[in-house]
Structure formats: C-alpha cells, structure tokens
Write a protein that holds these residues in place. Structure first.
Motif, PDB file in Angstrom:
ATOM      1  N   GLY A   1       7.828  23.429 -18.774  1.00 54.45           N
ATOM      2  CA  GLY A   1       7.220  24.692 -18.168  1.00 54.45           C
ATOM      3  C   GLY A   1       8.922  25.466 -17.277  1.00 54.45           C
ATOM      4  O   GLY A   1       8.673  26.083 -16.888  1.00 54.45           O
ATOM      5  N   THR A   2       9.463  24.630 -17.120  1.00 53.31           N
ATOM      6  CA  THR A   2      10.444  24.723 -16.302  1.00 53.31           C
ATOM      7  C   THR A   2      12.535  25.477 -17.341  1.00 53.31           C
ATOM      8  O   THR A   2      12.398  24.404 -17.947  1.00 53.31           O
ATOM      9  N   PHE A   3      12.807  26.246 -17.441  1.00 48.07           N
ATOM     10  CA  PHE A   3      13.412  26.676 -17.284  1.00 48.07           C
ATOM     11  C   PHE A   3      15.179  27.831 -16.478  1.00 48.07           C
ATOM     12  O   PHE A   3      14.200  28.482 -15.942  1.00 48.07           O
ATOM     13  N   PRO A   4      16.134  26.799 -16.197  1.00 45.40           N
ATOM     14  CA  PRO A   4      16.555  25.392 -17.135  1.00 45.40           C
ATOM     15  C   PRO A   4      15.775  24.554 -16.446  1.00 45.40           C
ATOM     16  O   PRO A   4      15.229  24.423 -15.813  1.00 45.40           O
ATOM     17  N   VAL A   5      15.945  23.367 -17.543  1.00 43.86           N
ATOM     18  CA  VAL A   5      15.283  22.264 -17.376  1.00 43.86           C
ATOM     19  C   VAL A   5      15.736  21.509 -15.824  1.00 43.86           C
ATOM     20  O   VAL A   5      16.581  21.198 -15.194  1.00 43.86           O
ATOM     21  N   VAL A   6      13.880  21.300 -14.910  1.00 46.52           N
ATOM     22  CA  VAL A   6      14.125  20.462 -14.246  1.00 46.52           C
ATOM     23  C   VAL A   6      13.357  19.082 -14.644  1.00 46.52           C
ATOM     24  O   VAL A   6      12.310  19.847 -15.698  1.00 46.52           O
ATOM     25  N   ARG A   7      13.687  18.310 -14.006  1.00 47.84           N
ATOM     26  CA  ARG A   7      13.199  16.606 -13.804  1.00 47.84           C
ATOM     27  C   ARG A   7      12.980  16.246 -12.831  1.00 47.84           C
ATOM     28  O   ARG A   7      12.512  16.446 -11.691  1.00 47.84           O
ATOM     29  N   PHE A   8      11.179  15.339 -13.665  1.00 45.92           N
ATOM     30  CA  PHE A   8      10.528  14.835 -12.050  1.00 45.92           C
ATOM     31  C   PHE A   8      11.909  14.395 -11.188  1.00 45.92           C
ATOM     32  O   PHE A   8      12.528  13.066 -12.109  1.00 45.92           O
ATOM     33  N   ARG A   9      11.725  14.296 -10.456  1.00 46.33           N
ATOM     34  CA  ARG A   9      12.129  13.110  -9.198  1.00 46.33           C
ATOM     35  C   ARG A   9      10.777  12.932  -8.726  1.00 46.33           C
ATOM     36  O   ARG A   9      10.954  13.750  -7.636  1.00 46.33           O
ATOM     37  N   LEU A  10      10.855  11.046  -8.420  1.00 37.08           N
ATOM     38  CA  LEU A  10       9.650  10.723  -8.140  1.00 37.08           C
ATOM     39  C   LEU A  10       9.815   9.832  -7.304  1.00 37.08           C
ATOM     40  O   LEU A  10      10.778   8.794  -7.431  1.00 37.08           O
TER      41      LEU A  10
ATOM     42  N   SER B   1       1.131  -0.780   0.096  1.00 41.57           N
ATOM     43  CA  SER B   1       0.342   0.012  -0.270  1.00 41.57           C
ATOM     44  C   SER B   1       0.431   0.940  -0.359  1.00 41.57           C
ATOM     45  O   SER B   1       1.876   1.471   0.504  1.00 41.57           O
ATOM     46  N   MET B   2       0.660   2.389  -0.890  1.00 41.06           N
ATOM     47  CA  MET B   2       1.726   3.220  -1.168  1.00 41.06           C
ATOM     48  C   MET B   2       0.990   4.882   0.038  1.00 41.06           C
ATOM     49  O   MET B   2       0.866   6.087  -0.660  1.00 41.06           O
ATOM     50  N   GLN B   3      -1.311   3.860  -0.168  1.00 37.30           N
ATOM     51  CA  GLN B   3      -1.719   5.478  -0.297  1.00 37.30           C
ATOM     52  C   GLN B   3      -1.754   6.080  -1.163  1.00 37.30           C
ATOM     53  O   GLN B   3      -2.335   7.449  -1.139  1.00 37.30           O
ATOM     54  N   CYS B   4      -1.791   5.743  -1.959  1.00 37.85           N
ATOM     55  CA  CYS B   4      -1.678   6.852  -3.879  1.00 37.85           C
ATOM     56  C   CYS B   4      -1.456   7.890  -3.737  1.00 37.85           C
ATOM     57  O   CYS B   4      -1.114   8.100  -3.862  1.00 37.85           O
ATOM     58  N   GLN B   5      -0.232   8.237  -3.099  1.00 39.62           N
ATOM     59  CA  GLN B   5       1.170   9.210  -2.912  1.00 39.62           C
ATOM     60  C   GLN B   5       2.467   8.965  -3.745  1.00 39.62           C
ATOM     61  O   GLN B   5       2.753   7.490  -3.715  1.00 39.62           O
ATOM     62  N   LEU B   6       2.399   9.906  -4.324  1.00 41.63           N
ATOM     63  CA  LEU B   6       3.385   9.837  -4.532  1.00 41.63           C
ATOM     64  C   LEU B   6       4.665  10.374  -4.202  1.00 41.63           C
ATOM     65  O   LEU B   6       4.355  12.300  -3.927  1.00 41.63           O
ATOM     66  N   TRP B   7       5.952  11.199  -3.882  1.00 38.56           N
ATOM     67  CA  TRP B   7       6.497  11.984  -3.050  1.00 38.56           C
ATOM     68  C   TRP B   7       7.996  12.579  -4.458  1.00 38.56           C
ATOM     69  O   TRP B   7       8.092  12.149  -5.188  1.00 38.56           O
ATOM     70  N   MET B   8       7.084  13.882  -4.372  1.00 39.37           N
ATOM     71  CA  MET B   8       8.241  14.580  -5.182  1.00 39.37           C
ATOM     72  C   MET B   8       9.142  15.354  -4.768  1.00 39.37           C
ATOM     73  O   MET B   8       9.321  16.430  -4.020  1.00 39.37           O
ATOM     74  N   GLY B   9      10.377  15.694  -5.393  1.00 40.31           N
ATOM     75  CA  GLY B   9      11.827  16.434  -5.038  1.00 40.31           C
ATOM     76  C   GLY B   9      12.339  16.821  -6.198  1.00 40.31           C
ATOM     77  O   GLY B   9      12.450  17.316  -7.142  1.00 40.31           O
TER      78      GLY B   9
END
Length: 281
Positions: free
Chosen positions: A74-83, A2-10
C-alpha cells in the motif's frame, strides 16, 4: 534474550497510522497484537517510528527476519519494512554479549533475511539474527551476516557452510566477522567484506562487524571504480621525477641570447643610437 514481544519499526511516513501498519503486517502473513505509532511530545506529529507488539518473542523475531527490507503493502513510492528489536534491555544485552558472527557472500538476488535465517537456524540452534545487506534502492548487495550465540557453532559454520549449495543459486562463501572498533571511520566506497561493517551496522541496529575474508568477494562496480580512481591518484602523486634528462647547454644558451640579439638587431636596423654615441662622433 527477552524482547518483551516487541519490534521497533522505523522510516514511517506521516500517513502511516496504526491501522495501516496492522493491515500491512496482516497482508504479509503476520499477526501483531497492537501497533503504537510514536508522536513528537511537543507538536503531536508522528515521530517516524512505531512499536509493534506480538504474542511471543518468537513471533516477533520471526516477523523481523521475514519482513525486513521487503516493500510495505500500500505504499507508493515504495517504503520498505525497517524492523529491529525494540526493548532497551534486549538491545543492551546484544551490545554486551560477545559477537560470534560470520560473513556470508555470493548471495543471489532471491535470498532475503528470512531464508538466510532459516537455513542457518535449521543447522545451528544458537542463531540470533541474520541480515542480508541491501543498497539504497532495496536490492541485495550479495552478502550478509549471521550472528550466533555460540562460538563453537560459529567456528563450525565457517567450514561446514563454506561452499554450501541449497540457498539461492550460488555456493555460499563464509568467513569470520569481527566486531567493528568503536570510533572507526566507515567509508561508503569500501568493498565488501572489509567495509561491510558499516552496512551491517545500519541494517541491524546495534550489531557491527567487519569481515575477515580468506577469499575476498567481488566488490560492487561503484566501489571498484572508486578504488581504481584512488589508486590512480595515489600513483600520480608518487610518480618519480626523472633526474637523468640530458641537458643541451648550447641550446639553452641560444634560447637565452635570442631575445637580446633580436633587440640589438632591431636597434641597428632603425638607425637609432644613444645620445652619448652621437656626441662621440
């Protein structure tokens, strides 16, 4: 799990609000229910991470594999998904479970987390996570990890998926990945798969593994150069001393006596004599 339907995004920038993050997920084809950007309880400033809530755990894990490492719109400089998985319970369970992972090498540049996950999930039902290791610029290093919930499926994949074609442009290389010992040092210039544990750990949070390769893949250029320099330094330190050098005694004596003879020749040519010699005459 169970993840409780959540993601952490950093790795969030200060200007990334809840509405910005929701819009970014929508533009990538994902539909989170809510986003909560966490703030420093003393200053009120954004803490650099958020929790992203989905309808189901399946949607959350799908989004994690599909978006991890990709540029955030929409990010510049580019930021990448960290999940990563969000709940403490899920992360604790992942730590306590035995890890049945494989190292996957020779990944071409078009292979991402999601395609790696999908190809293995289509063949094995116990797949937990799949991760392509990226460098600091967001480009693939050419290898990754796939984690199974079943040891039997992991062992089967070692043989069935080795040499597999149909993912990217190269046949896959597969070898066993074992948990990294706690407290073991992580060198930045080690080559994959032996040092892939560090990249795997940083890329997926709580999972860390070191590959045990039957056939080692080609290391990146920086790792190869560092290894060559280290080997050269070690070889220099271990060079043997030559003890069989021939010694010319006459030559050494001549080198020793030459300054003395020059001194006496100079005294004689100056017609200078010590006092006691003058008095003797």
């Amino acid at each position: 799990m169970s993840m409780q339907c959540q993601l952490w995004m950093g790795s969030l920038e200060p200007n990334m609000t809840e509405s910005f993050i929701v819009a970014a997920f929508h533009r990538m084809g994902q539909r989170p229910l809510t986003v909560k950007v966490m703030r420093n309880k003393f200053t009120g400033e954004p803490a650099g991470y958020a929790f992203v809530h989905f309808q189901t755990d399946e949607e959350a894990i799908d989004a994690m594999h599909k978006l991890n490492g990709k540029p955030i719109p929409g990010t510049f400089p580019v930021v990448r998904f960290r999940l990563n998985t969000a709940s403490r319970e899920a992360r604790a369970n992942m730590q306590s479970e035995r890890e049945f992972s494989v190292w996957v090498g020779d990944l071409s540049s078009d292979v991402d987390d999601y395609s790696l996950y999908r190809i293995f999930a289509s063949k094995y039902s116990s797949i937990k996570t799949a991760k392509v290791i990226l460098d600091s610029s967001g480009y693939t290093k050419g290898y990754g990890f796939v984690r199974f919930g079943s040891e039997e499926e992991q062992r089967n994949a070692l043989y069935a998926m080795n040499g597999y074609t149909g993912l990217g442009t190269k046949p896959l290389k597969i070898c066993t990945a074992v948990p990294k010992p706690k407290g073991a040092p992580t060198g930045q210039n080690q080559s994959a798969p032996n040092a892939a544990n560090a990249a795997y750990n940083s890329g997926t949070g709580d999972q860390s593994a070191a590959a045990v390769a039957p056939a080692a893949p080609v290391a990146d250029a920086s790792a190869t150069a560092a290894a060559a320099q280290a080997a050269k330094t070690q070889n220099d330190d271990l060079q043997l001393v030559e003890h069989k050098k021939t010694i010319d005694i006459d030559e050494l004596n001549q080198e020793f006596l030459e300054p003395e003879l020059s001194l006496w020749d100079g005294l004689e040519s100056s017609q200078w004599f010590p006092n006691e010699i003058v008095e003797a005459h």
